[in-house]
Design a protein around this motif. Structure first.
Motif, mmCIF file in Angstrom:
data_model
loop_
_atom_site.group_PDB
_atom_site.id
_atom_site.type_symbol
_atom_site.label_atom_id
_atom_site.label_comp_id
_atom_site.label_asym_id
_atom_site.label_seq_id
_atom_site.Cartn_x
_atom_site.Cartn_y
_atom_site.Cartn_z
ATOM 1 N N GLN A 420 0.800 -1.225 0.000
ATOM 2 C CA GLN A 420 0.000 0.000 0.000
ATOM 3 C C GLN A 420 0.838 1.283 0.000
ATOM 4 O O GLN A 420 0.585 2.196 -0.774
ATOM 5 C CB GLN A 420 -0.934 0.009 1.205
ATOM 6 C CG GLN A 420 -2.349 -0.372 0.818
ATOM 7 C CD GLN A 420 -3.278 -0.426 1.999
ATOM 8 O OE1 GLN A 420 -2.900 -0.090 3.114
ATOM 9 N NE2 GLN A 420 -4.486 -0.862 1.762
ATOM 10 N N GLU A 421 1.822 1.277 0.871
ATOM 11 C CA GLU A 421 2.664 2.460 1.009
ATOM 12 C C GLU A 421 3.342 2.814 -0.322
ATOM 13 O O GLU A 421 3.287 3.944 -0.798
ATOM 14 C CB GLU A 421 3.722 2.170 2.077
ATOM 15 C CG GLU A 421 4.535 3.340 2.474
ATOM 16 C CD GLU A 421 4.067 3.935 3.807
ATOM 17 O OE1 GLU A 421 4.757 4.816 4.294
ATOM 18 O OE2 GLU A 421 3.021 3.505 4.340
ATOM 19 N N LYS A 422 3.950 1.798 -0.915
ATOM 20 C CA LYS A 422 4.675 2.017 -2.177
ATOM 21 C C LYS A 422 3.725 2.434 -3.294
ATOM 22 O O LYS A 422 4.030 3.303 -4.098
ATOM 23 C CB LYS A 422 5.399 0.726 -2.597
ATOM 24 C CG LYS A 422 6.909 0.814 -2.398
ATOM 25 C CD LYS A 422 7.614 -0.383 -2.998
ATOM 26 C CE LYS A 422 7.979 -0.132 -4.453
ATOM 27 N NZ LYS A 422 8.368 -1.341 -5.164
ATOM 28 N N THR A 423 2.559 1.780 -3.313
ATOM 29 C CA THR A 423 1.574 2.104 -4.344
ATOM 30 C C THR A 423 1.085 3.550 -4.174
ATOM 31 O O THR A 423 0.959 4.283 -5.149
ATOM 32 C CB THR A 423 0.375 1.136 -4.259
ATOM 33 O OG1 THR A 423 0.877 -0.191 -4.341
ATOM 34 C CG2 THR A 423 -0.607 1.367 -5.383
ATOM 35 N N ALA A 424 0.858 3.936 -2.927
ATOM 36 C CA ALA A 424 0.398 5.308 -2.669
ATOM 37 C C ALA A 424 1.429 6.306 -3.182
ATOM 38 O O ALA A 424 1.084 7.329 -3.779
ATOM 39 C CB ALA A 424 0.152 5.517 -1.182
ATOM 40 N N GLU A 425 2.692 5.984 -2.951
ATOM 41 C CA GLU A 425 3.736 6.898 -3.441
ATOM 42 C C GLU A 425 3.729 6.978 -4.958
ATOM 43 O O GLU A 425 3.827 8.060 -5.540
ATOM 44 C CB GLU A 425 5.111 6.438 -2.955
ATOM 45 C CG GLU A 425 5.435 6.996 -1.583
ATOM 46 C CD GLU A 425 6.783 6.540 -1.085
ATOM 47 O OE1 GLU A 425 7.802 7.075 -1.558
ATOM 48 O OE2 GLU A 425 6.822 5.636 -0.225
ATOM 49 N N ALA A 426 3.620 5.822 -5.600
ATOM 50 C CA ALA A 426 3.602 5.808 -7.067
ATOM 51 C C ALA A 426 2.429 6.630 -7.583
ATOM 52 O O ALA A 426 2.579 7.445 -8.502
ATOM 53 C CB ALA A 426 3.524 4.381 -7.589
ATOM 54 N N LEU A 427 1.254 6.448 -6.975
ATOM 55 C CA LEU A 427 0.072 7.188 -7.427
ATOM 56 C C LEU A 427 0.249 8.686 -7.189
ATOM 57 O O LEU A 427 -0.044 9.505 -8.060
ATOM 58 C CB LEU A 427 -1.183 6.705 -6.689
ATOM 59 C CG LEU A 427 -1.668 5.289 -7.003
ATOM 60 C CD1 LEU A 427 -2.921 4.967 -6.199
ATOM 61 C CD2 LEU A 427 -1.942 5.125 -8.490
ATOM 62 N N ALA A 428 0.748 9.031 -6.022
ATOM 63 C CA ALA A 428 0.875 10.439 -5.666
ATOM 64 C C ALA A 428 1.884 11.148 -6.566
ATOM 65 O O ALA A 428 1.583 12.181 -7.167
ATOM 66 C CB ALA A 428 1.293 10.576 -4.210
#
Ligand code: ARG
Length: 578
Positions: A420-428
């Motif tokens: 989740q954390e990594k995905t959130a960063e990619a999206l942001a």
């Protein structure tokens, strides 16, 4: 009578090597199944009118179009040609040729534009020591990084230059203040947050306290004369700031080939620049200053200040000479906000007069607009301060993470908890980047988290979802797709399949335009169209369980890998599951 017309020759020329790339310059046809429409006959017909022919029942454009088509040699890329009622030449590409090209994209990668390779110096990011990086530096950083990636892919030799503000009178006040308040600075170096506060405090003293001002001046003089303590303090100040810049670059995935060659680097070259410009008779004396005047501009470049010092103008003159003459780059690109337009116009004009642009060299100001807050004014914090870049990244990330957690609670997220954390960063971060680059870079824009993270808008999040959908089709097939690319053959039949293939292949033209114009918008548009074409394909062409499954899987594979390439050119991290 037609023969003497230049348009006609151009047509023959185009006909002879009629090719995807050339036809792509014609406009896409909305009349299926034709792919392109060429308006050459219509243009020629208007010349006929000038010669006194009237259209009447003759219908000149139609006749001309038919005649031109009859003159074209057979071409394996073209399946059919036709003349429309208005006189457009309608061209339908061969599905087989498109399929072969697509297959080659899978094995050999994207077909690169044929260009003469250049050596390019790209000046971007370029923040200032002891100050926070702000949103303007964000634009420069992400646009510059993306431009370098495109140029490099096209085969250019690229040097990434971080022209940081690491020299100048401000170091006098910083050092003076440092000596008073941080006697153990070198042993106990503060974090950068403290440093920016420190900068503000020293600036206040500098403004209000005459005695302090004098000391600050002495400290600069000492620094410039090579005083050992001051040099060490100056270096330590730079190191703290650079550590912070590096943290941001890491988060944003900025290439580590971006190297600091700051303003201080050019100090040793300044006297010889002055001398060269003097010898070339380009300088004037003006109230103790040495200035270089450019016709049509009221403000001159200040090559040497009245106190004998050198400033921003002189440093940029030294920098441009270094890049074009000493290092011999063909193209010098400056990714800097449009507020500095006049400065660069003058620098380039002066460089030209000095003869540094000879031999077809070019200097370009790749300028961009300002970022505004929702009040349409320059983006500021609530109390009117500079918005710090770290805070922007944090905020975008936390919003993206919130969204993921919400979706997860509804059972709609396919992201693994630990991702989740990594995905959130990619999206942001991809959200911020796409929002910035998906527009004419000269335009100002309003920074809104909501718009840039909207999954249904023209956003990176939309692209990420589309890409994840492609990945999920591929993984559901249970097949080894890379192996499939070497064993199965693509066959394009359905119109939606052919359209998708054409869009994928268009990347070659897109790259050519981007390399020339240094605009990233065409890549954004291409990515978006690719997704739209893909969703048409997906609703018309069943992939899994279809008798053409293998071929169609390869079409999906080619789409997904093209998306990854396009997104990575924009510096976006791509996620496979969402
Ligand atoms: N440090 C400058 C600023 O923050 C940008 C420098 C741009 N590059 C240059 N060669 N002048 O405004």
């Amino acid at each position: 009578t037609v023969n003497g017309l230049p348009e006609f020759q151009e047509c023959q020329l185009r006909g002879a090597d009629i090719d995807l790339e050339h036809i792509a310059n014609a406009s896409r046809s909305s009349r299926k199944p034709a792919h392109f429409q060429v308006d050459l006959a219509l243009k020629l017909a208007s010349r006929f009118k000038a010669f006194g022919f009237s259209n009447g029942t003759l219908n000149i454009p139609v006749k001309l179009a038919a005649h031109i088509l009859s003159l074209l040699p057979a071409n394996p890329n073209v399946a059919a040609t036709e003349v429309s009622g208005a006189g457009f030449m309608m061209i339908t590409m061969s599905g087989e040729v498109l399929a072969n090209r697509l297959q080659s994209v899978l094995t050999n990668g994207v077909n690169l534009p044929a260009t003469v390779k250049a050596r390019v110096a790209v000046d971007y990011s370029s923040p200032n020591i002891a100050k926070d990086m702000h949103i303007g530096h964000l634009r420069s950083t992400i646009i510059g990084d993306a431009i370098c990636r495109v140029l490099e892919l096209c085969g250019d030799e690229v040097e990434r230059i971080n022209h940081v503000g690491d020299w100048g009178t401000q170091f006098g006040m910083l050092i003076a203040h440092l000596k008073d308040t941080y006697p153990d600075f070198l042993e106990n170096t503060p974090e950068v947050q403290e440093l920016t506060e420190f900068y503000k405090a020293s600036k206040i003293r500098f403004k209000e306290d005459e005695a302090f001002k004098d000391r600050a001046h002495q400290e600069v003089v000492a620094l410039q004369a090579g005083d050992e303590t001051n040099t060490r303090l100056w270096k330590a100040l730079c190191a703290v700031s650079e550590k912070m810049f590096t943290q941001i670059y890491k988060r944003l995935g900025i290439s580590n080939k971006l190297k600091v060659v700051g303003e201080s680097f050019y100090q040793s070259r300044l006297p010889s620049v002055l001398e060269e410009l003097e010898t070339k008779n380009l300088l004037e004396d003006d109230q103790g200053m040495k200035v270089l005047r450019i016709e049509g501009s009221r403000v001159p470049l200040i090559i040497r200040k009245s106190d004998g010092g050198f400033g921003y103008d002189s440093t940029d003159m030294a920098a441009i000479r270094y890049r074009l003459v000493e290092r011999g780059f063909d193209r010098a690109v400056y990714v800097v906000d449009k507020g500095q337009e006049l400065h660069f116009d003058l620098i380039f004009a002066a460089a030209k007069r000095a003869g540094w642009l000879e031999g077809g060299k070019v200097a370009e100001h790749c300028k961009f607009g300002i970022v505004c807050g929702e009040d349409k004014k320059r983006f500021r914090t609530r109390d009117g301060g500079v918005v710090r870049l770290v805070d922007v990244l944090d905020e975008a990330k936390s919003r993206a993470l919130n969204e993921l957690v919400k979706r997860d609670a509804k059972g709609r997220a396919r992201t693994q908890k630990e991702d989740q954390e990594k995905t959130a960063e990619a999206l942001a971060y991809s959200g911020i980047k796409y929002f910035d680059m998906n527009r004419d870079r000269l335009r100002d824009y309003v920074f809104t988290y909501k718009d840039m993270l909207n999954p249904d808008g023209d956003t990176a999040v939309y692209l990420q979802y589309a890409h994840a959908r492609m990945c999920s089709i591929l993984s559901k097939s249970g097949k080894d797709i890379d192996a499939l690319a070497t064993t199965a053959t693509i066959v394009l039949e359905h119109e939606a399949e052919i359209d998708l293939a054409m869009e994928i292949l268009r990347l070659t033209n897109v790259l050519e335009v981007v390399r020339k114009d240094l605009q990233l918008l065409p890549i954004c548009k291409w990515l978006r169209t690719l997704c739209v074409q893909f969703s048409t394909f997906n609703s018309h062409c069943r992939v899994l369980g279809n008798e053409k499954e293998d071929s169609r899987l390869l079409v999906v594979h080619a789409t997904a890998s093209s998306m990854r390439l396009g997104m990575s050119l924009l510096g976006m991290d791509v996620v496979d599951r969402l």
